[in-house]
Design an enzyme around this catalytic site. Structure first.
Site, mmCIF file in Angstrom:
data_model
loop_
_atom_site.group_PDB
_atom_site.id
_atom_site.type_symbol
_atom_site.label_atom_id
_atom_site.label_comp_id
_atom_site.label_asym_id
_atom_site.label_seq_id
_atom_site.Cartn_x
_atom_site.Cartn_y
_atom_site.Cartn_z
ATOM 1 N N GLU A 43 0.853 -1.196 0.000
ATOM 2 C CA GLU A 43 0.000 0.000 0.000
ATOM 3 C C GLU A 43 0.882 1.237 0.000
ATOM 4 O OE1 GLU A 43 -3.348 1.752 3.113
ATOM 5 O OE2 GLU A 43 -2.972 -0.395 3.040
ATOM 6 N N GLU A 68 -3.029 10.223 3.857
ATOM 7 C CA GLU A 68 -4.158 10.189 4.779
ATOM 8 C C GLU A 68 -4.265 11.521 5.520
ATOM 9 O OE1 GLU A 68 -4.749 5.834 6.336
ATOM 10 O OE2 GLU A 68 -2.643 6.404 6.581
#
Length: 152
Positions: A22, A26
């Site tokens: 990943e 964020e």
């Protein structure tokens, strides 16, 4: 307000019969002046860093992008390099898909903050998204592929 995570990320994992790799951006809404960049290798977090977003992630659109090459991974905010990883043990190796999410949790309050109901609908807006393979021409003028070269 506090308690949400507005994310742009690439991901592959067990549901695709692949190891969990990943690459993240964020925005933890407890402090939208920053974005957390991170990657996961084999399901383990690597390289987490909070970086400033000039003017805040909640005031206007910002360009978030990463350049993922065999020997390095670079994160950019509004065309500015904010983080780079070159350690081969901390670089994803599996092809991924692009995702966006807006989510909250009652269990991750140390990281995301406690959820505070804003009293109105909460949304995340995305103006554009594009994938450009290394060496291919850019798809829109603001694209990282237009503003940097792979040799930078």
């Amino acid at each position: 307000g506090s308690g949400l995570n507005a994310a742009f990320f690439s991901y592959i994992g067990p549901q695709d019969k692949q190891p969990w790799d990943e690459i993240d951006f964020e925005v933890l809404t407890k402090d939208p002046s920053k974005v957390q960049v991170n990657s996961y290798i084999q399901g383990k977090p690597k390289n987490a860093k909070l970086v400033d977003v000039a003017g805040g992630a909640d005031k206007d659109f910002n360009d978030y992008g990463f350049v993922w090459e065999k020997d390095r991974l670079r994160w950019y905010v509004n065309g500015k390099l904010v983080h780079e990883v070159t350690n081969p043990d901390e670089l994803p190796t599996h092809s991924q898909k692009i995702f966006f999410s807006l989510w909250g949790s009652d269990k991750l309050t140390n990281w995301m903050g406690a959820f505070v109901d804003p009293g109105s609908k909460v949304t995340m807006q995305v103006k554009r998204v594009a994938f450009t393979a290394l060496g291919q021409p850019c798809q829109f003028p603001e694209s990282l592929a237009c503003s940097i070269s792979n040799s930078n």
